[in-house]
Design an enzyme around this catalytic site. Structure first.
Site, PDB file in Angstrom:
ATOM      1  N   GLY A   1       0.818  -1.187   0.000  1.00  0.00           N
ATOM      2  CA  GLY A   1       0.000   0.000   0.000  1.00  0.00           C
ATOM      3  C   GLY A   1       0.863   1.252   0.000  1.00  0.00           C
TER       4      GLY A   1
ATOM      5  N   LYS B   1       6.562   0.901  -3.725  1.00  0.00           N
ATOM      6  CA  LYS B   1       7.358  -0.252  -4.137  1.00  0.00           C
ATOM      7  C   LYS B   1       8.532  -0.501  -3.181  1.00  0.00           C
ATOM      8  CE  LYS B   1       6.314   0.120  -9.010  1.00  0.00           C
ATOM      9  NZ  LYS B   1       6.796   0.390 -10.355  1.00  0.00           N
TER      10      LYS B   1
ATOM     11  N   LYS C   1      12.373   0.912   0.712  1.00  0.00           N
ATOM     12  CA  LYS C   1      10.933   1.081   0.562  1.00  0.00           C
ATOM     13  C   LYS C   1      10.681   2.515   0.144  1.00  0.00           C
ATOM     14  CE  LYS C   1       7.315   0.507   3.878  1.00  0.00           C
ATOM     15  NZ  LYS C   1       6.947  -0.175   5.118  1.00  0.00           N
TER      16      LYS C   1
ATOM     17  N   ASP D   1      -1.070  -4.829  11.278  1.00  0.00           N
ATOM     18  CA  ASP D   1      -1.112  -5.481   9.959  1.00  0.00           C
ATOM     19  C   ASP D   1      -0.277  -6.758  10.005  1.00  0.00           C
ATOM     20  OD1 ASP D   1      -1.967  -5.835   7.397  1.00  0.00           O
ATOM     21  OD2 ASP D   1      -0.566  -4.406   6.500  1.00  0.00           O
TER      22      ASP D   1
END
Ligand code: NAG
Ligand code: NAG
Ligand code: NAG
Ligand code: NAG
Ligand code: NAG
Ligand code: NAG
Ligand code: NAG
Ligand code: NAG
Ligand code: NAG
Ligand code: NAG
Ligand code: NAG
Length: 869
Positions: free
Chosen positions: A533, A536, A551, A647
Site C-alpha cells: 500500500g 514499491k 521502501k 497489519d
C-alpha cells in the site's frame, strides 16, 4: 542451480523447435531471426540467430561492428554485442507472404562502438512504407528508461506485396544502427469491427485487420512473466506481470484456475493458455468492491489511436449474470455489461474483447487508463470484476506513422548519471547465474516504452541472499563503508518536508536521494522485490556490497507522510532480534524512503505455499511462528507503551538467511493503551482475511487485534493456504472461519498441509490448534496475550521435539539458538519524542475516524496486496 539451468534450456529448446515448426506450418514461412553485423550464433534460450548480410540491398553503406562492453543485464552476447551500422540510407529486403501479418521486432543495444559516438545516433526506420521510428535515439530512450537495450515490436498488416523493405535512414550528420531483427509471420490476430470507445451508438468501428500497430504493453494479469519461449505459435511474445501498472493500493486478489482450460474455439495464437489460468479480481468483499475501480494506468504517446485487447476467462463462476461489470477506458465507458460467461458460453472458456480509443493531446492525456467496476444496476449475483490479460497496441495514423517522440530524461536522472559517472566503481553488480540473467534482462527490455517488470517469476526462482541479519545492523554499516566517496551524513536536522525527531535522526543513517538512486540503479524496475500500500520495495546495494531493502513511498499517498514518520520514530528506537531493522531513511525532494536490512529468505508466506519447492518442516514452521510471536510480544510489552502492529500477516513476517523470523512493516503501527482508555480509535486498517472482527465492528484497536491476526498466521502455517482464497467454495474462502468450523467439527486434521500429514505429533498439533483457536476468539478479552501465545507455542515445540517432556521454559531457549535480546533501554527524552509523534498521529486519525462513513475510501487505500509483497 546449474542442473536446473540445463533442464530449463533443454525444455526451452524443445518448445522452440515445436514452436518454429508450428509457425512454419500455419503461415507457410519460417521466421527470420537475424543477428546484425555478425555471422550468427545462439542466444541464451538456445535460439539460433543468422547473419543479416544476405538481406541487405546495398552492403557498401553499412558496416558491422562489435560493442566495446557487455552490460551485465544482457542475457547473452547474441544478438546484442554485434551491430550493423548505417552511414547512409540503407534497406533490408525480405521475401514475404503478402497475405500474412508479420511481427517485426527490432533490438537496439546503444553501447560504445569503435569510431562511433552512440549519443549522436538519430535515425528513422521505415518498413513497407510505414514509419516505425523517426529521429529515434536508442541512446536517449535507453537512458530515460534505465535499460541497457531496447526492443521495439511492430505488427505489420498484410501488405499484398511479396517483398518487405525495411529501411534505416540516419538523420543528417548521424548514423543508424540495429543489433537484432526478427520477422515472424503470424496468423491474423485482429478483427474487422473493433468498437471505438466514445461512439455510444455503435457507429464507430475500426477495421483492425488492415492496420499496422506497435505493441505498447502485453500483460499476464494476475500472473507471472511468461517468457517468449513459452508463448504459443512461435510468435515469441513476452507477457509481463501487471502489478507495476496498477493504480493505487487497491490491487484486488489473484486467484489461479483449478480446472483445465482449453482454447475451445479461440485461435491458439491469440495468447498462451497461461494467460487465462490467472486473473485479477477486485476481491471477495462486495461492500469494498462497490467503492473502487480496479484500475491500470499506462504511459502512451498522445495523438494516436490505441487498440486495447482484454483477455478474459472466468474459471470461478458458471452462469451468466453472476459477474457483470463495466469497462472504462480513459474514463469513458467501453462496455457497460461485460459478462464473461455469457460471452464465452461456459466456465473456463477464454475470450478476448477489443476496443479502440483515441488519445488526444490534452493535458494529462498521455496516459491510458483502464478501469473495471461491477455494474450494480444490472444486479449481478456477485459484486466483482475480473481480467486475465491485457494488450495495448498503438495504431498507425493517417500518414502511415507509428513513431512517437523520444522520451525525455529528467534533470534528476541527469544529475544521477553525472554522479554515477564520477563514481564508476561504486556498487559493481555481482555476477548472476545465467537463469537470473535471462530473466533479469527480459525484465529490462519491456517494449521500449515503460520498463515492465516480471519480478514475480524472478523472485520465486531465486532470492538473492541478503546481508546477515543476525548481527546487529546499526551504525556499523557506514563505519564499514568500503567506498571512500560515500556521501552519507548523519544529522539531526530535518532534510525535507517531514519532521523527524532529532533522536530518531541520530539513531539511524541519513541517505541522500543520489545514494538511493545509485543503490537501486535509479529505481530500476528489475530491482523491485515487492509492492504494498505504501509503494514499491526495491533491492539495493549500498557501500559497495551491502544488500538492503529500500521502501519508496508512492508520492501520491498522503497517508504515507504520517506512516513514514511513525515508522522512523518507532523503528529507530525498537531493536529486537525478531524485528526487521531500519538502517536509515531519505527524505530528499519530497521522496520518502526507508532503508532496511535485506531479509535473504523473503516472506514467511512464500515458504508456505505458492509453489515453493522446499517444504518447511513442522519444526521450522513452529520456530518461525515463535520468532514472530516474540517480535510481537516485544512490541506489545517491551516498550512500556503498547505498540500495536495492526497489519500482522505472513507477508509481514520476514525470514533472514538463518531462518530467523522478523516482524516488519510498522507503517501502520500505533501505540496502544494508557493513552485512550484501553483502545485507540482509528480508521480500519489492515488486510482482509486477517482483520479482527471486533476491530472492524467497533473501530477500536487493542493489542488483541494483533493476536487475532496472528491466529490466522498460525493456521496459515498449519494448512499452507492463504488467509483468503476466493476460488474456494464459500465456506472455505476465509481461513479463520473455515479453521474454526473444522475445529468445532473435529475435522481440523483434514485441512492440515498434506506435506505435514503424519509428521506432527498429536499432542503438539492439539496444543498448537488450541492456541490458534483461542487467538481467533470473537471478543478480544477472550483472546490470550501475545506472551501466552508465545509460551504455548514454545510448549507445542517441546511436544514436537520431545513428546515426553512437558517443561517448556528453559529448555526452549537453548534449542532456539540465542535468547532474544533485551529491549534497548529508552531514555526519557527519546521516549517523549516518540510519545509526541504518536500523539499527534493519534489525534489526526481520530478525526478521520469520525468521518469514516462518508470518507470510506480511506479503507481502500489500505487494502494491501493479499498476494504478497
Ligand atoms: C500466405 O499466408 C496466408 C495467410 O496466412 C496463407 O493462407 C497462405 O497459404 C500463405 N501463402 C504461402 C504461399 O505460403
Ligand atoms: C559523444 O558526443 C557527445 C555529445 O555530442 C559528447 O558530449 C561526448 O563527449 C561524446 N563522447 C565521446 C566518447 O566522444
Ligand atoms: C531529434 O531528437 C533529438 C534528441 O531527442 C532532438 O534534440 C532533436 O531536436 C530532434 N530533431 C528533430 C528534427 O526532431
Ligand atoms: C524495395 O526496395 C527496392 C530497391 O531497394 C525497390 O526496387 C522496391 O520497389 C521496393 N519494394 C517495395 C515493396 O517498396
Ligand atoms: C537534412 O539535410 C537536408 C538537406 O541538407 C534537409 O533538407 C533536411 O531537412 C535535413 N534534415 C534534418 C532532419 O535536419
Ligand atoms: C515455460 O514452459 C516450461 C515448459 O512447459 C515450464 O516448465 C515453465 O515453467 C514455463 N515457464 C514459465 C515462466 O511459465
Ligand atoms: C498532437 O496534435 C496536436 C494538433 O494537431 C498538436 O498541436 C500537438 O503538438 C500534437 N502532439 C504531439 C505530442 O505530437
Ligand atoms: C480519469 O479520471 C481520473 C480521476 O477521476 C483522473 O485522475 C485521470 O486523469 C483521468 N484520466 C484521463 C485519461 O482522463
Ligand atoms: C470508476 O471509473 C469511472 C470512469 O472513470 C468513474 O465514472 C467512476 O466514478 C469510478 N468509480 C469509482 C467507484 O471510483
Ligand atoms: C515541522 O515542524 C515545524 C516547526 O515545528 C512546523 O512549522 C512545520 O509545519 C512542520 N512540518 C510538517 C510537514 O509537519
Ligand atoms: C475448483 O474450485 C471450485 C470452487 O471454485 C470447486 O468447486 C472445485 O471442486 C475445485 N476443483 C478442483 C479440481 O479442485
Amino acid at each position: 542451480m546449474q542442473t536446473n539451468t540445463h533442464g530449463l534450456f533443454s525444455l526451452v529448446t524443445l518448445s522452440l523447435l515445436f514452436n518454429a515448426f508450428y509457425a512454419s506450418e500455419t503461415s507457410g514461412q519460417a521466421p527470420l531471426v537475424l543477428s546484425c553485423g555478425s555471422n550468427g550464433g545462439t542466444d541464451a534460450n538456445g535460439r539460433k540467430w543468422e547473419s543479416d548480410s544476405k538481406f541487405l540491398v546495398s552492403a557498401d553503406k553499412s558496416e558491422s561492428s562489435s560493442a566495446q562492453s557487455q552490460d551485465p543485464s544482457l542475457p547473452s552476447p547474441v544478438p546484442y554485442m554485434t551491430a550493423r551500422i548505417f552511414k547512409g540510407e540503407t534497406a533490408y529486403k525480405f521475401a514475404v507472404n503478402g497475405s500474412s501479418r508479420y511481427f517485426l521486432r527490432l533490438t537496439f543495444y546503444p553501447s560504445a562502438y569503435p569510431n562511433y559516438n552512440i549519443s549522436n545516433s538519430n535515425f528513422a526506420v521505415v518498413a513497407g512504407g510505414i514509419t516505425l521510428l523517426n529521429n529515434f535515439s536508442a541512446f536517449i530512450t535507453a537512458e530515460a528508461l534505465s535499460q541497457a537495450y531496447i526492443v521495439k515490436e511492430y505488427l505489420l498488416a498484410p501488405s499484398q506485396m511479396d517483398v518487405l523493405n525495411v529501411t534505416f535512414k540516419p538523420a543528417n550528420n548521424s548514423f543508424a544502427f540495429v543489433n537484432g531483427i526478427e520477422l515472424i509471420p503470424s496468423p491474423e490476430l485482429f478483427d474487422d469491427d473493433t468498437n471505438l470507445v466514445g461512439f455510444s451508438d455503435g457507429s464507430g468501428t475500426l477495421s483492425a485487420t488492415s492496420m499496422s500497430m506497435q505493441t505498447m504493453f502485453r500483460l499476464n494479469v494476475g500472473g507471472q512473466y511468461i517468457p517468449p519461449t513459452n508463448d504459443t505459435s512461435g510468435l515469441m511474445r513476452s507477457w509481463y506481470d501487471d502489478s507495476p501498472y496498477i493504480f493505487g493500493a487497491a490491487i484486488g486478489v489473484t486467484p489461479e484456475a483449478n480446472m483445465t482450460i482449453g482454447y475451445d474455439g479461440l485461435p491458439p495464437a491469440i495468447a498462451p493458455l497461461d494467460v487465462y489460468r490467472t486473473l485479477r479480481s477486485q476481491g471477495p468483499d462486495p461492500n469494498v468492491n462497490k467503492k473502487f475501480n480496479l484500475t491500470w494506468v499506462f504511459p502512451v504517446d498522445a495523438n494516436f489511436t490505441y487498440l486495447v485487447r482484454f483477455h478474459f476467462c472466468d474459471f470461478q463462476n458458471d452462469k451468466a449474470n453472476q459477474l457483470v461489470f463495466e469497462i472504462f477506458i480513459n474514463n469513458q465507458t467501453a462496455e457497460d455489461s461485460a459478462d464473461v460467461i455469457a460471452w464465452a458460453g461456459s466456465k473456463g472458456v477464454p475470450i478476448k474483447k477489443d476496443y479502440a480509443i483515441r488519445v488526444n493531446d490534452k493535458t494529462g492525456d498521455d496516459e491510458l487508463w483502464v478501469a473495471l467496476h461491477s455494474n450494480e444496476a444490472l444486479k449481478p449475483e456477485y459484486t466483482d470484476s475480473i481480467l486475465n490479460g491485457l494488450e495495448v497496441f498503438k495504431i498507425g495514423d493517417t500518414k502511415a506513422n507509428l513513431a512517437g517522440p523520444n522520451p525525455t530524461i529528467s534533470d534528476l536522472m541527469r544529475q544521477h548519471q553525472q554522479a554515477e559517472q564520477s563514481q564508476k566503481d561504486f556498487a559493481q553488480p555481482k555476477k548472476e547465474t545465467s537463469v537470473a540473467k535471462i530473466i533479469g534482462a527480459t525484465l529490462g527490455a519491456g517494449f521500449g516504452l515503460a520498463a515492465a517488470v516480471c519480478f514475480v517469476s524472478f523472485k520465486r526462482r531465486k532470492k538473492v541472499p541478503g546481508t546477515d541479519c543476525g548481527t546487529s545492523s546499526w551504525l556499523p554499516i557506514y563505519g564499514n563503508s568500503q567506498t571512500t566517496e560515500s556521501k552519507s551524513t548523519i544529522s539531526g536536522k530535518s532534510h525535507g518536508s517531514t519532521n523527524i525527531s532529532s533522536d530518531a535522526a541520530c539513531n539511524c543513517r541519513y541517505f541522500s536521494l543520489a545514494e538511493i538512486k545509485q543503490a537501486t540503479k535509479n529505481f530500476d524496475e528489475s530491482h523491485v522485490i515487492g509492492f504494498g500500500g505504501f509503494g514499491k520495495v526495491y533491492k539495493g546495494i549500498i557501500d559497495g556490497d551491502t544488500k538492503v531493502a529500500i521502501k519508496r513511498s508512492n508520492p501520491s499517498s498522503e497517508q504515507g507522510v504520517n506512516e513514514f514518520q511513525t515508522e522512523i520514530e518507532m523503528l529507530s528506537k525498537l531493536r529486537h532480534r525478531h524485528l526487521v531493522s531500519l538502517i536509515g531513511f531519505c527524505e530528499d525532494n519530497n521522496e520518502m524512503i526507508l532503508v532496511y536490512d535485506y531479509m535473504g529468505k523473503g516472506t514467511m508466506r512464500e515458504h508456505l505455499y505458492k509453489g515453493n519447492k522446499i517444504t518447511l518442516s513442522w519444526k521450522q514452521r513452529l520456530e518461525i511462528c515463535i520468532g514472530a510471536a516474540r517480535g510481537l510480544h516485544y512490541l506489545h510489552t517491551g516498550a512500556k507503551y503498547t505498540i500495536i502492529h495492526r497489519d500482522v500477516k505472513t507477508t509481514n513476517i520476514l525470514v533472514d538467511d538463518k531462518w530467523v523470523a522478523k516482524v516488519s512493516d510498522f507503517g501502520l503501527s500505533k501505540t496502544g493503551p494508557n493513552m485512550n482508555q484501553g483502545h485507540v480509535s482509528t480508521v480500519v486498517k489492515g488486510s482482509f482475511g486477517y482483520l479482527d472482527p471486533e476491530y472492524f465492528r467497533r473501530q477500536q484497536l487493542t493489542e488483541k487485534s494483533d493476536v487475532y491476526s496472528f491466529g490466522v498466521v498460525l493456521f496459515e502455517a498449519l494448512c499452507a493456504r492463504p488467509a483468503l482464497n476466493p476460488s474456494l467454495p464459500k465456506e472455505q474462502v476465509t481461513l479463520a472461519d473455515y479453521a474454526l468450523q473444522c475445529q468445532r467439527k473435529g475435522t481440523l486434521e483434514d485441512i492440515v498441509d498434506p506435506q505435514l500429514k503424519g509428521k506432527i505429533s498429536p499432542e503438539c498439533l492439539k496444543k498448537f490448534a488450541d492456541t490458534a483457536v483461542k487467538c481467533l476468539a470473537d471478543h478480544g478479552t477472550d483472546r490470550p496475550s501475545m506472551g501466552d501465545v508465545l509460551w504455548n507455542l514454545e510448549f507445542a515445540l517441546q511436544l514436537q521435539v520431545n513428546p515426553e517432556g512437558s517443561k517448556p521454559v528453559s529448555v526452549v531457549e537453548g534449542s532456539l539458538e540465542e535468547e532474544y535480546e533485551c529491549p534497548e533501554p529508552m531514555d526519557h527524552s527519546s521516549f517523549l519524542a516518540m510519545h509526541r509523534s504518536t500523539l499527534s498521529l493519534g489525534s489526526e486519525d481520530n478525526n478521520a475516524a469520525g468521518a469514516t462513513d462518508d470518507n470510506s475510501n480511506d479503507i481502500f487505500s489500505q487494502i494491501v496486496n493479499p498476494k504478497g509483497r
